[in-house]
Design a protein around this motif. Structure first.
Motif, PDB file in Angstrom:
ATOM      1  N   ARG A   1       0.835  -1.186   0.000  1.00 23.38           N
ATOM      2  CA  ARG A   1       0.000   0.000   0.000  1.00 23.38           C
ATOM      3  C   ARG A   1       0.884   1.256   0.000  1.00 23.38           C
ATOM      4  O   ARG A   1       0.660   2.197  -0.755  1.00 23.38           O
ATOM      5  N   ALA A   2       1.911   1.218   0.877  1.00 26.35           N
ATOM      6  CA  ALA A   2       2.799   2.380   0.971  1.00 26.35           C
ATOM      7  C   ALA A   2       3.545   2.594  -0.342  1.00 26.35           C
ATOM      8  O   ALA A   2       3.734   3.724  -0.798  1.00 26.35           O
ATOM      9  N   LEU A   3       3.947   1.490  -0.959  1.00 29.97           N
ATOM     10  CA  LEU A   3       4.663   1.599  -2.233  1.00 29.97           C
ATOM     11  C   LEU A   3       3.756   2.189  -3.303  1.00 29.97           C
ATOM     12  O   LEU A   3       4.164   3.071  -4.073  1.00 29.97           O
ATOM     13  N   ARG A   4       2.526   1.712  -3.331  1.00 29.69           N
ATOM     14  CA  ARG A   4       1.555   2.250  -4.284  1.00 29.69           C
ATOM     15  C   ARG A   4       1.342   3.744  -4.047  1.00 29.69           C
ATOM     16  O   ARG A   4       1.387   4.543  -4.974  1.00 29.69           O
ATOM     17  N   ASN A   5       1.116   4.092  -2.776  1.00 29.64           N
ATOM     18  CA  ASN A   5       0.906   5.509  -2.458  1.00 29.64           C
ATOM     19  C   ASN A   5       2.095   6.347  -2.905  1.00 29.64           C
ATOM     20  O   ASN A   5       1.936   7.411  -3.490  1.00 29.64           O
ATOM     21  N   THR A   6       3.294   5.845  -2.603  1.00 31.57           N
ATOM     22  CA  THR A   6       4.496   6.586  -2.953  1.00 31.57           C
ATOM     23  C   THR A   6       4.570   6.793  -4.454  1.00 31.57           C
ATOM     24  O   THR A   6       4.879   7.879  -4.941  1.00 31.57           O
ATOM     25  N   PHE A   7       4.232   5.732  -5.184  1.00 35.98           N
ATOM     26  CA  PHE A   7       4.297   5.808  -6.638  1.00 35.98           C
ATOM     27  C   PHE A   7       3.297   6.832  -7.167  1.00 35.98           C
ATOM     28  O   PHE A   7       3.649   7.726  -7.935  1.00 35.98           O
ATOM     29  N   PHE A   8       2.046   6.719  -6.713  1.00 34.80           N
ATOM     30  CA  PHE A   8       1.023   7.617  -7.261  1.00 34.80           C
ATOM     31  C   PHE A   8       1.282   9.068  -6.855  1.00 34.80           C
ATOM     32  O   PHE A   8       1.169   9.976  -7.671  1.00 34.80           O
ATOM     33  N   ILE A   9       1.630   9.259  -5.588  1.00 35.16           N
ATOM     34  CA  ILE A   9       1.929  10.638  -5.170  1.00 35.16           C
ATOM     35  C   ILE A   9       3.126  11.149  -5.955  1.00 35.16           C
ATOM     36  O   ILE A   9       3.171  12.305  -6.377  1.00 35.16           O
ATOM     37  N   GLY A  10       4.094  10.260  -6.191  1.00 37.51           N
ATOM     38  CA  GLY A  10       5.266  10.651  -6.964  1.00 37.51           C
ATOM     39  C   GLY A  10       4.898  11.095  -8.362  1.00 37.51           C
ATOM     40  O   GLY A  10       5.366  12.120  -8.851  1.00 37.51           O
ATOM     41  N   VAL A  11       4.012  10.327  -9.001  1.00 40.99           N
ATOM     42  CA  VAL A  11       3.632  10.676 -10.373  1.00 40.99           C
ATOM     43  C   VAL A  11       2.859  11.981 -10.407  1.00 40.99           C
ATOM     44  O   VAL A  11       3.186  12.897 -11.164  1.00 40.99           O
ATOM     45  N   ILE A  12       1.843  12.103  -9.541  1.00 39.96           N
ATOM     46  CA  ILE A  12       1.021  13.317  -9.637  1.00 39.96           C
ATOM     47  C   ILE A  12       1.713  14.523  -9.033  1.00 39.96           C
ATOM     48  O   ILE A  12       1.198  15.628  -9.133  1.00 39.96           O
ATOM     49  N   SER A  13       2.858  14.330  -8.417  1.00 38.94           N
ATOM     50  CA  SER A  13       3.585  15.530  -7.998  1.00 38.94           C
ATOM     51  C   SER A  13       4.702  15.862  -8.982  1.00 38.94           C
ATOM     52  O   SER A  13       4.932  17.025  -9.293  1.00 38.94           O
ATOM     53  N   THR A  14       5.382  14.838  -9.505  1.00 38.11           N
ATOM     54  CA  THR A  14       6.545  15.107 -10.356  1.00 38.11           C
ATOM     55  C   THR A  14       6.151  15.588 -11.751  1.00 38.11           C
ATOM     56  O   THR A  14       6.721  16.555 -12.253  1.00 38.11           O
ATOM     57  N   VAL A  15       5.174  14.934 -12.353  1.00 42.28           N
ATOM     58  CA  VAL A  15       4.850  15.271 -13.738  1.00 42.28           C
ATOM     59  C   VAL A  15       4.366  16.717 -13.885  1.00 42.28           C
ATOM     60  O   VAL A  15       4.948  17.490 -14.652  1.00 42.28           O
ATOM     61  N   PRO A  16       3.331  17.134 -13.133  1.00 37.10           N
ATOM     62  CA  PRO A  16       2.909  18.536 -13.287  1.00 37.10           C
ATOM     63  C   PRO A  16       3.999  19.512 -12.884  1.00 37.10           C
ATOM     64  O   PRO A  16       4.162  20.571 -13.504  1.00 37.10           O
ATOM     65  N   GLN A  17       4.762  19.129 -11.878  1.00 36.44           N
ATOM     66  CA  GLN A  17       5.816  20.006 -11.377  1.00 36.44           C
ATOM     67  C   GLN A  17       6.847  20.292 -12.465  1.00 36.44           C
ATOM     68  O   GLN A  17       7.170  21.457 -12.744  1.00 36.44           O
ATOM     69  N   LEU A  18       7.325  19.262 -13.132  1.00 33.71           N
ATOM     70  CA  LEU A  18       8.343  19.458 -14.154  1.00 33.71           C
ATOM     71  C   LEU A  18       7.755  20.133 -15.384  1.00 33.71           C
ATOM     72  O   LEU A  18       8.396  20.982 -16.004  1.00 33.71           O
ATOM     73  N   ALA A  19       6.512  19.788 -15.724  1.00 35.68           N
ATOM     74  CA  ALA A  19       5.890  20.413 -16.886  1.00 35.68           C
ATOM     75  C   ALA A  19       5.722  21.905 -16.642  1.00 35.68           C
ATOM     76  O   ALA A  19       6.053  22.745 -17.495  1.00 35.68           O
ATOM     77  N   MET A  20       5.249  22.248 -15.427  1.00 35.78           N
ATOM     78  CA  MET A  20       5.072  23.657 -15.110  1.00 35.78           C
ATOM     79  C   MET A  20       6.411  24.379 -15.070  1.00 35.78           C
ATOM     80  O   MET A  20       6.538  25.524 -15.535  1.00 35.78           O
ATOM     81  N   ALA A  21       7.406  23.709 -14.521  1.00 39.16           N
ATOM     82  CA  ALA A  21       8.725  24.327 -14.430  1.00 39.16           C
ATOM     83  C   ALA A  21       9.266  24.641 -15.822  1.00 39.16           C
ATOM     84  O   ALA A  21       9.837  25.708 -16.063  1.00 39.16           O
ATOM     85  N   LEU A  22       9.026  23.721 -16.739  1.00 40.09           N
ATOM     86  CA  LEU A  22       9.513  23.917 -18.101  1.00 40.09           C
ATOM     87  C   LEU A  22       8.832  25.129 -18.736  1.00 40.09           C
ATOM     88  O   LEU A  22       9.487  25.994 -19.335  1.00 40.09           O
ATOM     89  N   GLY A  23       7.509  25.198 -18.577  1.00 39.02           N
ATOM     90  CA  GLY A  23       6.771  26.323 -19.136  1.00 39.02           C
ATOM     91  C   GLY A  23       7.216  27.639 -18.522  1.00 39.02           C
ATOM     92  O   GLY A  23       7.440  28.628 -19.234  1.00 39.02           O
ATOM     93  N   LEU A  24       7.345  27.643 -17.202  1.00 38.16           N
ATOM     94  CA  LEU A  24       7.742  28.870 -16.516  1.00 38.16           C
ATOM     95  C   LEU A  24       9.138  29.305 -16.947  1.00 38.16           C
ATOM     96  O   LEU A  24       9.390  30.493 -17.174  1.00 38.16           O
ATOM     97  N   ALA A  25      10.026  28.329 -17.071  1.00 38.53           N
ATOM     98  CA  ALA A  25      11.390  28.666 -17.478  1.00 38.53           C
ATOM     99  C   ALA A  25      11.383  29.275 -18.867  1.00 38.53           C
ATOM    100  O   ALA A  25      12.094  30.241 -19.152  1.00 38.53           O
ATOM    101  N   HIS A  26      10.540  28.730 -19.718  1.00 40.54           N
ATOM    102  CA  HIS A  26      10.438  29.255 -21.073  1.00 40.54           C
ATOM    103  C   HIS A  26       9.974  30.710 -21.040  1.00 40.54           C
ATOM    104  O   HIS A  26      10.516  31.568 -21.737  1.00 40.54           O
ATOM    105  N   LEU A  27       8.978  30.986 -20.199  1.00 47.50           N
ATOM    106  CA  LEU A  27       8.488  32.356 -20.079  1.00 47.50           C
ATOM    107  C   LEU A  27       9.566  33.280 -19.525  1.00 47.50           C
ATOM    108  O   LEU A  27       9.768  34.395 -20.007  1.00 47.50           O
ATOM    109  N   LEU A  28      10.254  32.788 -18.499  1.00 47.27           N
ATOM    110  CA  LEU A  28      11.271  33.630 -17.863  1.00 47.27           C
ATOM    111  C   LEU A  28      12.455  33.868 -18.793  1.00 47.27           C
ATOM    112  O   LEU A  28      13.234  34.782 -18.593  1.00 47.27           O
TER     113      LEU A  28
END
Lengths: 443, 368
Positions: B134-161
Motif C-alpha cells: 500500500r505504501a509503495l503504491r501511495n508513494t508511486f502515485f503521489i510521486g507521479v502526480i507531484s513530479t509530472v505537473p511540477q516538471l511540466a510547469m517548471a519547463l513552461g515557466l522557465a520558457h516564459l522567464l
C-alpha cells in the motif's frame, strides 16, 4: 595571468607551515572534542552545591508551580536544573535511546502513562527501585503504584498526576436543544452509555446548525474502554484486545455513534479537532479528564468562557497522567530519590493542582482542603475538586501493556475514523484493525 | 593551479627540490620552481669541494627532505579531501551498512543493542505485507502526480522567464522563495488550506457550488493535497535549473530556426527541448529520488501522525518505515524497509542510467 599567480605565490616558510599544521590540529581536536563528551558535568555544581537535573516534557508544571525554588530553599546544598522537551513523542524517543545506551540521562526523568508499561516491561532495570529506599507510597492511589511496579515487584517510578474523567458539555447548546443544563440533571441524563447516546439522538433533533453531539467516535471508544478493568492487556500480560469485553463494548458504542451521525468525524488532538473545538462544532466530550479543562480553556478561548460544564460519566476512568523515575545511570541516587519523593508528596501535588490544574494521584492530596474545594471559573465555577475526587474513587485498576497505545490508536485513529470519514463498513473496519495490529505488533 | 604543482615535482637525482632551504644559495639563485632542478644541480657542484663526511650527511638530509616533499605531494591531497570522506563514512556509509546489518536481525527500539539474527526474514515478509505494498503504491502515485505537473510547469515557466522580461530578477527570486521555505511551515499551512470545515480551498470551492471536501480523508483527494505541497515547493527550483540550461543554448540555433521559418512553438519543440535533454533527465532523477523518499509533507499534513490517514491512504514508504521503527518500535523491520527503499532507488537509478545513455547516443546521432 597564470604566471602572475605563480610568481606571487611563495612556498610556505617553515614557521607558517608549522602554524598551519598547528591550526589544523587544533581545529581537528576541537571538532573531536565537540563530538565527544558534554556529559562530564553531571556532578557539577559550584563549590559544595550538587546539581540535580530533571528531564520533563511539555509544561510539566514543577518549574511553573515554583516547586524547584521551594526545594532549593529548603536544601541550599542542592541545585535543580530542568531539561524540557516540548512534545512527549520527541521526549520518549530520546529517553528510550538514552536508557538503552545508559547515557545522557538526567537524575530524574518524567514518564507519561502511555509509556510506563514499556518501562516496567522492557527496561525495568534501567530504573532505581523506590522500594529499596524509605519512600512512603501509602498516600498514592493504589492503581498508580501498580502501574509503575514491574513483574518483580520493583517500583520504578512515583506518580505525579492522574486524569479522572467526566463528560464535558456545552450548556448553551444543551439549552438550545431543550436538554437540561444543570450538572446534576445532566449527570442523570448520562446514567449509562446507552442513555448518553439516546440524549445525543434527542439533541440531534433540535441541534444548532452544524453542531454535532460529540467530537469523535474515537473519544467515545476511549471513554467506554477505559471504564473496564481489563482492556487490551490482561493481568498476565497477554494481549486480549481481540476478545476483550471492554474493546467489544466500546467498539459497538463507538460504531453506533459514528453511524448515527453523532460525531464530527475528526481525529482527536489534530488541528481539525482543535479548530472544531474553537468554533464550537460539537456539544460534548465523552471522556473529559481533569487536564482537559485547561486544554479546552486555552483552545476554545475567552468566547466560550462559562459556556462549558462537566457532568458525571456513567463509568469514570483514568486518562493520562505521569510518573517520575530515577535512572540507574544517575550518579546521585539518594538525592534524586529524595527529590522525587518530595515532588510527589501530597503537599506538592496539591500545589501542582491549585497552580497548574494537574489532578493529584495522591489520595491524601485529593482530600486536602485546597484541592477538595477548588472550583473552575472557566467551567462556570464548577466544583471540580469535589467532582474529580468522586470520579477518582471509581477509577478501575487496569493492567496496562507496552502496546496499549498502539492498539488503542489503531482502533480510534484508523478503524473508527475510516467508518466516520469514508463510510467503511464496521465489520471490514474491525478486520482491517486486527490485521493492521497483527502486522504492527509482529516481532 | 593544481597541475602546476606536479611541475615542481622532485627531480630524479636526490637532493633537489628544496632550493629555498639551502641557506648557502644566494638569493638571486632561488629561482622559480620550474628551474628548481637546475638550481639544485648548481648547488651540488658548488659544494663539491667540501669534505666527504659532511657531504654525505648533507646528502642524507637532502634525501630525507626530498622524500618528505614527495610524500607531501603524493599524500597531502588525500588529507585535504579527507574531511568529506570522514564525514561521509561516519554519517553516510556507516549508518547505511549498520542499517543493513540491523535489517537482518530482530531488533527492538527499546534495546537497540540486543540483536537477534533473523536472516532475510524481514525482507521476505515484505512480499506478503499488504501495508508495504500500500505504501509503495501511495508513494508511486503521489510521486507521479507531484513530479509530472511540477516538471511540466517548471519547463513552461522557465520558457516564459527566458524571454526578455521587465524585472526578470524579481521573478527569478520569487520562483525560488517556496524552495527557501521550510517543509514544516509549508506543510502546516497547506494542511490548514485543505481543512475540511475551515479551510480556504473549500471556502473558495464553495463559491463554485462545490460542497466541502474532506481532503484528508479521501484516497485521491489526500494524495492530491500532499502532491500540491511538493509541487508548490519544488517547481521554482526546477524552473531555475531549466532556465540556466536554456540560457546556455546558443542563440544561433534560434536564429537559424527563425530563418527557416520556425514558429515560437516549433522553436521550443525542436530547439529548446532537444538541447535540454540532459537537464531534463537530471531533474527527473532528482525528483524521483525526492518522491521515493517523501516523508515530511505527508507526515505534517497529518499533524505529525505517520499513519497517513484513517486508511493509510497517504502513508508513503518513508512514513511506513518510521511507523514501523518509532511507533511499533521494531527497528529490524524498519531497517529492512529502509534498505528496500535504497534498492528501489538503485534500480530506478539504473533505469535512468540506461535511459541517459540512450538519450545521449540519440543526441549525438542527431547532431552529426
Amino acid at each position: 595571468m597564470r604566471n602572475t599567480v605563480r610568481t606571487t605565490r611563495r612556498p610556505l616558510s617553515r614557521t607558517s607551515r608549522a602554524f598551519a599544521l598547528g591550526l589544523s590540529a587544533t581545529l581537528a581536536a576541537g571538532l573531536l572534542a565537540a563530538c565527544s563528551s558534554d556529559d562530564d558535568d553531571g556532578s557539577g555544581g559550584d563549590g559544595d552545591q550538587l546539581t540535580l537535573r530533571v528531564g520533563v516534557f511539555g509544561q510539566f508544571g514543577f518549574q511553573e508551580a515554583g516547586l524547584y525554588d521551594e526545594y532549593m530553599e529548603l536544601h541550599p546544598e542542592i541545585k535543580i536544573e530542568q531539561d524540557s522537551t516540548t512534545e512527549n513523542g520527541d521526549y520518549i524517543t530520546a529517553l528510550r535511546t538514552h536508557l538503552s545506551q545508559n547515557a545522557g540521562l538526567d537524575d530524574i526523568q518524567a514518564i507519561e502513562i502511555g509509556n510506563i508499561a514499556e518501562m516496567t516491561h522492557d527496561l525495568p532495570d534501567a530504573w532505581v527501585d523506590f522500594n529499596e529506599y524509605d519512600v512512603d507510597t501509602s498516600h498514592f492511589m493504589p492503581f498508580k503504584v501498580d502501574q509503575a511496579t514491574d513483574a518483580d515487584g520493583r517500583l520504578i517510578a512515583l506518580g505525579t498526576d492522574i486524569g479522572p474523567t467526566g463528560i464535558c458539555y456545552r450548556t448553551d447548546y444543551f439549552e438550545q436543544a431543550g436538554l437540561p443544563t444543570d450538572p446534576e440533571a445532566v449527570g442523570e441524563l448520562f446514567s449509562s452509555w446507552d442513555s448518553y447516546l439516546a440524549a445525543g439522538e434527542e439533541f440531534k433533533e433540535n441541534a444548532p446548525d452544524g453542531v454535532t453531539w460529540m467530537d469523535a467516535a474515537g473519544g467515545m471508544f476511549n471513554a467506554v474502554v477505559s471504564g473496564y478493568e481489563e482492556r487490551y492487556t490482561n493481568a498476565a500480560g497477554e494481549e486480549v484486545y481481540e476478545n476483550s469485553e471492554a474493546v467489544q463494548t466500546a467498539w459497538d458504542y463507538a460504531v453506533q455513534a459514528a453511524q448515527g451521525d453523532l460525531t464530527d468525524d475528526v481525529q482527536q488532538f489534530t488541528d481539525p479537532w482543535n479548530a472544531a473545538m474553537t468554533n464550537g462544532a460539537f456539544a460534548t466530550l465523552a471522556a473529559c479528564p481533569a487536564w482537559m479543562l485547561g486544554y479546552i480553556a486555552s483552545t476554545a478561548g475567552e468566547d466560550q468562557q462559562g459556556l462549558w460544564n462537566i457532568a458525571a460519566s456513567p463509568a469514570p476512568s483514568n486518562w493520562g497522567g505521569s510518573f517520575i523515575g530515577v535512572p540507574e545511570a544517575s550518579d546521585h541516587h539518594d538525592e534524586a530519590v529524595a527529590l522525587a519523593q518530595w515532588l510527589t508528596a501530597p503537599e506538592q501535588q496539591a500545589k501542582l493542582f491549585t497552580e497548574r490544574g494537574s489532578y493529584p494521584s495522591s489520595a491524601e492530596a485529593q482530600q486536602a482542603p485546597e484541592v477538595l474545594n477548588a472550583t473552575n471559573p472557566y467551567f462556570g465555577d464548577a466544583p471540580i475538586g469535589q467532582f474529580f475526587s468522586e470520579a477518582a474513587a471509581q477509577i478501575p485498576s487496569s493492567p496496562i501493556g507496552p502496546n496499549d497505545q498502539i492498539i488503542q490508536e489503531t482502533f480510534t485513529n484508523q478503524a473508527l475514523l475510516s467508518i466516520e470519514q469514508n463510510g467503511t463498513d464496521p465489520d471490514d473496519a474491525w478486520d482491517d484493525a486486527l490485521s493492521s495490529l497483527e502486522n504492527a505488533l509482529a516481532e | 593551479m593544481t597541475t602546476d604543482r606536479t611541475k615542481a615535482a622532485p627531480p630524479a637525482d636526490a637532493g633537489g627540490a628544496a632550493p629555498r632551504l639551502t641557506k648557502e644559495t644566494p638569493p638571486g639563485e632561488a629561482a622559480p620552481d620550474d628551474s628548481a632542478a637546475k638550481t639544485a644541480g648548481g648547488t651540488t657542484k658548488k659544494h663539491a669541494a667540501q669534505d666527504p663526511a659532511s657531504r654525505a650527511k648533507r646528502e642524507r638530509r637532502m634525501r630525507w627532505r626530498s622524500r618528505r616533499y614527495r610524500w607531501d605531494i603524493k599524500y597531502s591531497p588525500y588529507a585535504f579531501i579527507s574531511p568529506f570522506f570522514l564525514f561521509f563514512a561516519a554519517f553516510g556509509l556507516f549508518p547505511l551498512l549498520y542499517t543493513g546489518w540491523a535489517s537482518l536481525h530482530s531488533v527492538s527500539f527499546v534495546h537497540p543493542n540486543d540483536m537477534e539474527w533473523n536472516g532475510i526474514e524481514n525482507f521476505t515478509r515484505l512480499w506478503d505485507d499488504e501495508f508495504f505494498w500500500r505504501a509503495l503504491r501511495n508513494t508511486f502515485f503521489i510521486g507521479v502526480i507531484s513530479t509530472v505537473p511540477q516538471l511540466a510547469m517548471a519547463l513552461g515557466l522557465a520558457h516564459l522567464l527566458n524571454y526578455r522580461l521587465r524585472g526578470s530578477m524579481f521573478w527569478r527570486v520569487a520562483m525560488l522563495t517556496p524552495y527557501a521555505t521550510s517543509i514544516a511551515a509549508a506543510s502546516m499551512v497547506f494542511a490548514m488550506l485543505f481543512g475540511r470545515d475551515y479551510g480556504a480551498i473549500n471556502w473558495g470551492l464553495g463559491f463554485l457550488g462545490i460542497d466541502n471536501i474532506d481532503w484528508r480523508a479521501g484516497d485521491w483527494t489526500s494524495k492530491i493535497a500532499v502532491s500540491s505541497i511538493v509541487i508548490w515547493r519544488w517547481t521554482g527550483y526546477n524552473t531555475l535549473i531549466y532556465l540556466a540550461s536554456m540560457q546556455a543554448i546558443p542563440n544561433d540555433l534560434y536564429e537559424s530556426a527563425a530563418l527557416d521559418g520556425a514558429s515560437r512553438w516549433q522553436q521550443f519543440r525542436n530547439v529548446t527541448l532537444p538541447m535540454l535533454r540532459p537537464t531534463l533527465l537530471f531533474t527527473i532523477v532528482v525528483s524521483t529520488i525526492g518522491a521515493t523518499q517523501l516523508f515530511g509533507e505527508p507526515m505534517l499534513f497529518n499533524d505529525g501522525d505517520p499513519g497517513g490517514g484513517s486508511q493509510g491512504q497517504f502513508q508513503t514508504l518513508g512514513l511506513y518505515m518510521y511507523d514501523m521503527g518509532w511507533t511499533n518500535r521494531n527497528l529490524g523491520r524498519s531497517a529492512a524497509i529502509a534498505w528496500t527503499m535504497f534498492l528501489i532507488l538503485i534500480f530506478i537509478g539504473l533505469i535512468y542510467w540506461a535511459l541517459s545513455r540512450w538519450v545521449s547516443s540519440n543526441t549525438l546521432e542527431e547532431s552529426s
